[in-house]
Design a protein around this motif. Structure first.
Motif: not given
Length: 82
Positions: A12-21, A23-32
């Motif tokens: 929740k924290l990362l999706t809020d900060l990064l402005g992403i959905d 439902t984004t799979p965990d493995e896709e939440i990375n710098q690359d």
């Protein structure tokens, strides 16, 4: 704190900060994969995670973190000690 609870709060924290959905799979939440996760956002993420979970990362951990999964790994280590 249970792993699922930690993961849910962290995502929740990362999706809020990064402005992403959320439902984004965990493995896709990375710098690359996420262009918004640049060096200044990285520091913001680290500071927000430290504040929310009342922990502190050392410099080696800060530089090793590149994904939600990395943050979760270090968070679990720190929260299990307490």
């Amino acid at each position: 704190m249970d792993r699922d609870v930690i993961n849910s709060k962290l995502k929740k924290l990362l999706t809020d900060l990064l402005g992403i959905d959320e439902t984004t799979p965990d493995e896709e939440i990375n710098q690359d994969s996420i262009g918004e996760w640049d060096s200044s956002m990285h520091l913001t993420i680290i500071m927000e995670v430290e504040a929310q979970f009342k922990i502190s990362f050392n410099i080696e951990q800060v530089t090793a973190i590149r994904s939600l999964e990395d943050i979760l790994y270090y968070l679990e280590q720190k929260l299990m000690k307490n």
